[in-house]
Scaffold this active site. Structure first.
Site, PDB file in Angstrom:
ATOM      1  N   HIS A 184       0.567  -1.278  -0.246  1.00 17.86           N
ATOM      2  CA  HIS A 184      -0.173   0.456   0.248  1.00 17.86           C
ATOM      3  C   HIS A 184       0.896   1.411  -0.159  1.00 17.86           C
ATOM      4  O   HIS A 184       2.239   1.107   0.202  1.00 17.86           O
ATOM      5  CB  HIS A 184      -0.538  -0.185   1.251  1.00 17.86           C
ATOM      6  CG  HIS A 184      -1.684  -0.717   1.429  1.00 17.86           C
ATOM      7  ND1 HIS A 184      -2.876  -0.904   2.007  1.00 17.86           N
ATOM      8  CD2 HIS A 184      -2.124  -2.169   0.034  1.00 17.86           C
ATOM      9  CE1 HIS A 184      -3.981  -2.331   1.696  1.00 17.86           C
ATOM     10  NE2 HIS A 184      -3.121  -2.826   0.630  1.00 17.86           N
ATOM     11  N   GLU A 223       1.383   3.510   2.457  1.00 16.39           N
ATOM     12  CA  GLU A 223       2.219   4.170   3.499  1.00 16.39           C
ATOM     13  C   GLU A 223       3.209   2.700   3.855  1.00 16.39           C
ATOM     14  O   GLU A 223       3.921   3.967   4.210  1.00 16.39           O
ATOM     15  CB  GLU A 223       0.601   3.568   3.952  1.00 16.39           C
ATOM     16  CG  GLU A 223      -0.453   4.715   4.492  1.00 16.39           C
ATOM     17  CD  GLU A 223      -1.666   4.313   3.690  1.00 16.39           C
ATOM     18  OE1 GLU A 223      -2.530   4.131   4.340  1.00 16.39           O
ATOM     19  OE2 GLU A 223      -1.131   3.271   3.116  1.00 16.39           O
ATOM     20  N   CYS A 240      -5.282   0.857   6.916  1.00 19.05           N
ATOM     21  CA  CYS A 240      -6.257  -0.474   7.030  1.00 19.05           C
ATOM     22  C   CYS A 240      -5.512  -0.561   8.398  1.00 19.05           C
ATOM     23  O   CYS A 240      -4.418  -0.280   8.399  1.00 19.05           O
ATOM     24  CB  CYS A 240      -5.300  -1.078   5.919  1.00 19.05           C
ATOM     25  SG  CYS A 240      -4.640  -1.883   5.477  1.00 19.05           S
ATOM     26  N   CYS A 269      -1.773  -1.470   7.618  1.00 15.58           N
ATOM     27  CA  CYS A 269      -0.709  -0.394   7.568  1.00 15.58           C
ATOM     28  C   CYS A 269      -0.351   0.405   9.267  1.00 15.58           C
ATOM     29  O   CYS A 269       0.188   1.072   9.532  1.00 15.58           O
ATOM     30  CB  CYS A 269      -1.465   0.883   6.500  1.00 15.58           C
ATOM     31  SG  CYS A 269      -0.831  -0.136   4.784  1.00 15.58           S
ATOM     32  N   THR A 304     -25.550  11.281 -32.804  1.00 14.60           N
ATOM     33  CA  THR A 304     -24.783  10.953 -32.660  1.00 14.60           C
ATOM     34  C   THR A 304     -24.435   9.691 -33.840  1.00 14.60           C
ATOM     35  O   THR A 304     -23.030   8.861 -33.721  1.00 14.60           O
ATOM     36  CB  THR A 304     -25.128  10.076 -31.284  1.00 14.60           C
ATOM     37  OG1 THR A 304     -26.217   9.035 -32.146  1.00 14.60           O
ATOM     38  CG2 THR A 304     -25.422  11.224 -30.553  1.00 14.60           C
ATOM     39  N   ALA A 305     -25.263   9.646 -35.178  1.00 17.41           N
ATOM     40  CA  ALA A 305     -24.964   8.968 -36.332  1.00 17.41           C
ATOM     41  C   ALA A 305     -25.989   9.461 -36.969  1.00 17.41           C
ATOM     42  O   ALA A 305     -27.120   9.747 -36.984  1.00 17.41           O
ATOM     43  CB  ALA A 305     -24.799   7.710 -35.596  1.00 17.41           C
ATOM     44  N   ASP A 341     -20.303  -1.812 -35.412  1.00 17.92           N
ATOM     45  CA  ASP A 341     -18.749  -0.793 -34.990  1.00 17.92           C
ATOM     46  C   ASP A 341     -17.735  -1.441 -34.665  1.00 17.92           C
ATOM     47  O   ASP A 341     -16.535  -0.999 -35.501  1.00 17.92           O
ATOM     48  CB  ASP A 341     -18.774   0.460 -33.653  1.00 17.92           C
ATOM     49  CG  ASP A 341     -20.074   1.498 -33.992  1.00 17.92           C
ATOM     50  OD1 ASP A 341     -20.150   2.233 -35.679  1.00 17.92           O
ATOM     51  OD2 ASP A 341     -20.439   1.893 -33.756  1.00 17.92           O
ATOM     52  N   GLU A 396     -20.432   2.938 -23.459  1.00 17.35           N
ATOM     53  CA  GLU A 396     -20.183   3.446 -24.851  1.00 17.35           C
ATOM     54  C   GLU A 396     -21.868   2.680 -25.419  1.00 17.35           C
ATOM     55  O   GLU A 396     -20.985   1.903 -25.862  1.00 17.35           O
ATOM     56  CB  GLU A 396     -18.963   3.290 -24.930  1.00 17.35           C
ATOM     57  CG  GLU A 396     -17.570   4.167 -24.075  1.00 17.35           C
ATOM     58  CD  GLU A 396     -16.481   4.306 -25.018  1.00 17.35           C
ATOM     59  OE1 GLU A 396     -16.327   3.195 -26.563  1.00 17.35           O
ATOM     60  OE2 GLU A 396     -15.925   4.951 -23.998  1.00 17.35           O
ATOM     61  N   GLY A 444     -25.216   2.957 -27.731  1.00 20.24           N
ATOM     62  CA  GLY A 444     -26.014   3.504 -28.487  1.00 20.24           C
ATOM     63  C   GLY A 444     -27.805   4.432 -27.803  1.00 20.24           C
ATOM     64  O   GLY A 444     -27.647   4.362 -26.635  1.00 20.24           O
TER      65      GLY A 444
END
Length: 374
Positions: free
Chosen positions: A55, A57, A80, A89, A166-167, A205, A306, A308
């Site tokens: 970690h 630390e 932690c 840690c 968008t298209a 696509d 991502e 339609g």
């Protein structure tokens, strides 16, 4: 009320910059940075690089060595106090003899959640919390949400023309935006745990949905070299996905959600390395909430959608979107082109969805808008 001086702000800011180096590699762990100082001089620093490794630390303590004794430690997340893949840690900080720990925020993990601070206090370490907390939270929105709600943080990315298209009607969409905007998308992919799309986007696509950033660009973005590829998640009710699709041929983890139980199709995909999960389908399509809960069970913190207009609109309508990232190009595509989101339930002004604009920035000729939903 805790007060912090200029040095405190300077060193916590440095710790946050260090944490950002792990934006693309710490999954499923949080991104954490740490700075150790003596007499307002940095004597050690580090960040969490990868799950299973030391970690932040610990890396900072190794850097500081004996100079950690009596030092002040600045860390972006509560240390932690439990044993996971690495030891606590808090124990290492106490053993090193640090005098003061300044943390940006409490860890939302139920095995920590303030217990790390208490353990430090009981050992005589001064603890202060809340410095640059908002900036620290932005580093780990997905981790925080998964710990608190059992869901990943969901971003929906779209690219549109000035008139919100968008298209083209045919589905043609390459490219609405310019190279600079498309390059910025790669940054968001790199910090995501999973990329999610619908089968329509795959069929039209044939995207790879991978991160395509070179080492030099990763360093320029402040991220660590060695980006992990996000899990590719595809919603495919009828199992139309071909084993030869680019998203599969690229390698890496591909997860398909479907309510189709055609054994021949499932076998063909599984032989190509795809994991197929059955999910119930309702009137509005596959159960998106159930899908997100399952992804959270896989320790996925951030999901980037991502897709339609239909799938993106379904996420919004279901109230499952935390953030929108919209790239707007200075072009007009006409009223026959496809719209940004399909939201059929919005029939009158009273139904409109209010957005909170968080940032507007230009990339080349394009504008990026980051917004949340009210």
């Amino acid at each position: 009320m805790t007060t912090f001086n200029a040095y405190d702000h300077e060193f916590m800011s440095r710790a946050i910059r260090l944490a950002k180096k792990g934006l693309n590699t710490t999954q499923p762990n949080p991104r954490v940075g740490c700075v150790i100082t003596q007499n307002n001089m940095i004597v050690g620093e580090g960040w969490h690089k990868k799950a299973g490794e030391a970690h932040a630390e610990i890396n900072a303590l190794l850097h500081a060595g004996s100079q950690a004794k009596g030092a002040t430690v600045y860390v972006t997340l509560e240390p932690c106090c439990h044993t996971g893949k690495t030891p606590p840690c808090t124990d290492s900080l106490i053993k090193a003899g640090v005098a003061r720990v300044v943390a940006a925020m409490q860890d939302p993990h139920d095995k920590v959640a303030g217990q790390g601070f208490e353990k430090l206090k009981q050992a005589g370490v001064e603890v202060q919390v809340g410095l640059l907390e908002e900036q620290a939270r932005l580093l780990n929105l997905g981790f925080i949400k998964r710990m608190q709600q059992g869901l990943p943080f969901v971003r929906v990315k779209m690219a549109m023309s000035v008139d919100g298209r968008t298209a083209m009607a045919s589905g043609e969409s390459k490219w609405i935006t310019g190279e600079a905007a498309r390059h910025d998308v790669q940054y968001w992919r790199a910090r995501s745990s999973a990329m999610l799309t619908g089968i329509g986007t795959i069929l039209h696509d044939d995207p790879s949905l991978t991160v395509r950033l070179g080492n030099a660009v990763l360093k320029q973005s402040g991220m660590q070299v060695g980006s992990l590829q996000p899990v590719r998640v595809i919603l495919d009710s009828d199992l139309k996905l071909s084993p030869t699709a680019k998203v599969i041929q690229q390698g890496g983890d591909v997860l398909v959600f479907s309510n189709n139980i055609d054994e021949q199709k499932i076998t063909a995909l599984e032989e190509a390395g795809v994991k197929v999960m059955y999910i119930e389908k309702g009137d509005d399509g596959l159960d998106l909430l159930a899908i997100l809960k399952y992804l959270a069970s896989l320790q996925i913190n951030e999901v980037m959608v991502e897709a339609g207009a239909n799938l993106a609109g379904s996420f919004i309508a279901a109230g499952l979107v935390d953030e929108l990232i919209i790239y707007m190009a200075p072009v007009l595509m006409g009223n026959n082109a496809r719209g940004l989101f399909n939201l059929p339930l919005i029939q009158q002004m009273g139904d409109k969805i209010q957005l909170n604009i968080k940032e507007i920035r230009q990339f080349g000729e394009d504008i990026r808008i980051i917004a949340t939903l009210s």
